[in-house]
Design a protein around this motif. Structure first.
Motif, mmCIF file in Angstrom:
data_model
loop_
_atom_site.group_PDB
_atom_site.id
_atom_site.type_symbol
_atom_site.label_atom_id
_atom_site.label_comp_id
_atom_site.label_asym_id
_atom_site.label_seq_id
_atom_site.Cartn_x
_atom_site.Cartn_y
_atom_site.Cartn_z
ATOM 1 N N ASP A 1 0.818 -1.213 0.000
ATOM 2 C CA ASP A 1 0.000 0.000 0.000
ATOM 3 C C ASP A 1 0.851 1.262 0.000
ATOM 4 O OD1 ASP A 1 -2.517 -1.558 0.624
ATOM 5 O OD2 ASP A 1 -1.388 -1.953 2.469
ATOM 6 N N GLU A 2 2.066 1.166 0.547
ATOM 7 C CA GLU A 2 2.881 2.352 0.786
ATOM 8 C C GLU A 2 4.344 2.080 0.446
ATOM 9 O OE1 GLU A 2 0.246 4.011 4.563
ATOM 10 O OE2 GLU A 2 2.076 2.861 4.970
ATOM 11 N N ILE A 3 5.091 3.163 0.297
ATOM 12 C CA ILE A 3 6.533 3.072 0.118
ATOM 13 C C ILE A 3 7.201 4.112 1.008
ATOM 14 C CG2 ILE A 3 6.616 2.094 -2.203
ATOM 15 C CD1 ILE A 3 6.859 4.980 -3.272
ATOM 16 N N GLU A 4 8.373 3.760 1.482
ATOM 17 C CA GLU A 4 9.227 4.719 2.192
ATOM 18 C C GLU A 4 10.497 4.857 1.368
ATOM 19 O OE1 GLU A 4 10.919 5.515 6.681
ATOM 20 O OE2 GLU A 4 10.898 3.454 5.914
ATOM 21 N N LEU A 5 10.807 6.081 0.994
ATOM 22 C CA LEU A 5 11.915 6.351 0.096
ATOM 23 C C LEU A 5 13.235 6.411 0.856
ATOM 24 C CD1 LEU A 5 9.829 9.006 -1.710
ATOM 25 C CD2 LEU A 5 10.837 7.089 -2.948
ATOM 26 N N ALA A 6 14.332 6.141 0.125
ATOM 27 C CA ALA A 6 15.681 6.242 0.682
ATOM 28 C C ALA A 6 16.584 6.859 -0.379
ATOM 29 C CB ALA A 6 16.192 4.873 1.111
ATOM 30 N N GLY A 7 16.181 7.996 -0.891
ATOM 31 C CA GLY A 7 16.844 8.628 -2.012
ATOM 32 C C GLY A 7 15.926 8.628 -3.215
ATOM 33 N N TYR A 8 16.167 9.556 -4.135
ATOM 34 C CA TYR A 8 15.226 9.795 -5.217
ATOM 35 C C TYR A 8 15.825 9.577 -6.602
ATOM 36 C CZ TYR A 8 13.393 12.371 -1.169
ATOM 37 O OH TYR A 8 12.981 12.732 0.094
ATOM 38 N N THR A 9 16.901 8.825 -6.690
ATOM 39 C CA THR A 9 17.493 8.525 -7.995
ATOM 40 C C THR A 9 17.293 7.063 -8.335
ATOM 41 O OG1 THR A 9 19.653 8.024 -7.046
ATOM 42 C CG2 THR A 9 19.266 10.294 -7.766
ATOM 43 N N GLN A 10 17.546 6.740 -9.600
ATOM 44 C CA GLN A 10 17.422 5.350 -10.054
ATOM 45 C C GLN A 10 18.574 4.966 -10.970
ATOM 46 O OE1 GLN A 10 13.504 5.257 -11.781
ATOM 47 N NE2 GLN A 10 14.137 6.457 -13.540
ATOM 48 N N GLY A 11 19.732 5.525 -10.688
ATOM 49 C CA GLY A 11 20.961 5.102 -11.338
ATOM 50 C C GLY A 11 20.908 5.114 -12.849
ATOM 51 N N SER A 12 21.279 3.984 -13.456
ATOM 52 C CA SER A 12 21.393 3.898 -14.906
ATOM 53 C C SER A 12 20.053 3.969 -15.617
ATOM 54 C CB SER A 12 22.095 2.587 -15.291
ATOM 55 O OG SER A 12 21.360 1.464 -14.816
ATOM 56 N N ALA A 13 18.952 3.901 -14.864
ATOM 57 C CA ALA A 13 17.633 3.995 -15.498
ATOM 58 C C ALA A 13 17.341 5.405 -15.994
ATOM 59 C CB ALA A 13 16.549 3.550 -14.520
ATOM 60 N N GLY A 14 18.104 6.399 -15.510
ATOM 61 C CA GLY A 14 17.958 7.750 -16.041
ATOM 62 C C GLY A 14 17.248 8.701 -15.096
#
Length: 360
Positions: free
Chosen positions: A101-114
């Motif tokens: 139902d939910e997510i907790e973030l730990a940074g907002y990048t996704q590396g090689s995905a762009g």
């Protein structure tokens, strides 16, 4: 490595992830589907819900579900390998299928995905029925004025959290900025009160996530538990806590006696029941008991360990004010063998837990 060095290292890791990237496409989704199918095949061969084979009753049955509806999340740090290579989109698609139902973030990048913008990330989560409930950001990096931390760039951190629509924003860094003395933790508490006041003005709650060391004792007053200083010196209307249940039980193993050998009982559940409104968030991670290790546990997938989540969740939700609707439960594993298999297994296990006939 010193405590300051550890916190500085964490802050730098998080700061490298504070700019976002775009989602991966169909190829990544295919890779994820293949990996998930392979992991599912391995788990099915072992049998569903078998755990680690210690013979413990994990509370499966036909009674009332222990997990409150709509409150299961996952700390995305557990999935950082997939996010960095495949992107948020295919990972979110899997989490949606697994019933999160939910997510907790730990940074907002996704590396090689762009690259991706905050607005795109927020929309992507919504499209997959995932509520971004919180985020971990470094506490401080006093050697880097540009660091993406609360201490160095509070308003920037809060701007981003507000753009994502977060209700909670916090740090996983321990309050050791000024050392391990009582006065040092009072100074850290003052910092936290300030961050909490700034977050509250934006409609958010600031929180601190624990590891085991927060439950250790002050170096200048060895009878004083540092965590108790934090509770006493922070304003309960401004500073909230995210209990990492695994690390709290590791602390119970390590810090139930003072240095002089005198007993200092530590019960993680009692902390929550005494201060239920201070704990909106939890990390649900599991461990196999092993008294030969420093922490007393070896981290495992949720459901494969010895921590009694049936009791913990049911007591918190049934015996605290607004327990079903107030608390949020985030599955986590620091280094899962197969991160998507971990996510799926954790959801299945937590959804399967049922209260006993006596509702305990």
């Amino acid at each position: 490595m010193s405590r300051t060095s550890k916190d500085t290292e964490l802050a730098r890791r998080l700061s490298r992830r504070n700019i976002l990237g775009v989602a991966a496409g169909a190829t990544a989704a295919t890779i994820i589907g293949t990996a998930s199918a392979q992991a599912a095949g391995r788990d099915q061969a072992q049998g569903p819900g078998k755990g680690h084979g210690h013979g413990h009753d994990h509370g499966h049955g036909k009674g009332k579900p222990v997990l409150p509806p709509g409150r299961l999340g996952i700390q995305l740090y557990s999935l950082r390998d997939k996010i960095s290579t495949l992107g948020f989109a295919p990972v979110f698609a899997e989490l949606e299928k697994y019933g999160y139902d939910e997510i907790e973030l730990a940074g907002y990048t996704q590396g090689s995905a762009g690259p991706i913008t905050l607005a795109q990330l927020k929309r992507l989560a919504k499209d997959h029925g995932l509520n971004p409930i919180g985020s971990h950001v470094g506490y401080y990096d006093d050697n880097n004025p540009g660091a993406y931390t609360f201490a160095q760039n509070l308003e920037r951190v809060l701007d981003d959290a507000q753009a994502l629509g977060l209700k909670h924003i916090g740090t996983a860094s321990g309050p050791f900025r000024y050392g391990s003395t009582v006065d040092g933790w009072k100074r850290a508490a003052d910092d936290f009160n300030r961050y909490g006041a700034a977050a509250r003005k934006r409609g958010m709650k600031f929180y601190q996530h624990n590891h085991a060391e927060e439950f250790s004792f002050a170096t200048d007053k060895p009878k004083v538990r540092l965590y108790d200083v934090l509770l006493a010196e922070t304003d309960p209307d401004l500073v909230y806590l995210e209990m990492d249940i695994y690390w709290a039980y590791c602390a119970q193993f390590r810090f139930s006696k003072r240095a002089d050998g005198t007993k200092a009982p530590l019960d993680p559940l009692k902390y929550v029941l005494k201060h239920p409104n201070r704990y909106p968030l939890f990390h649900v991670k599991d461990g196999v008991r092993d008294d030969t290790t420093r922490d007393g546990y070896r981290m495992s997938d949720v459901g494969d360990g010895d921590i009694d989540y049936k009791t913990f969740l049911s007591k918190v939700t049934n015996r605290t004010h607004q327990g079903l609707s107030y608390h949020h439960w985030q599955a986590e594993h620091d280094n899962p063998v197969e991160s998507l298999a971990f996510a799926r297994k954790s959801s299945e296990h937590l959804h399967s837990l049922r209260e006993g006939r006596c509702g305990d």
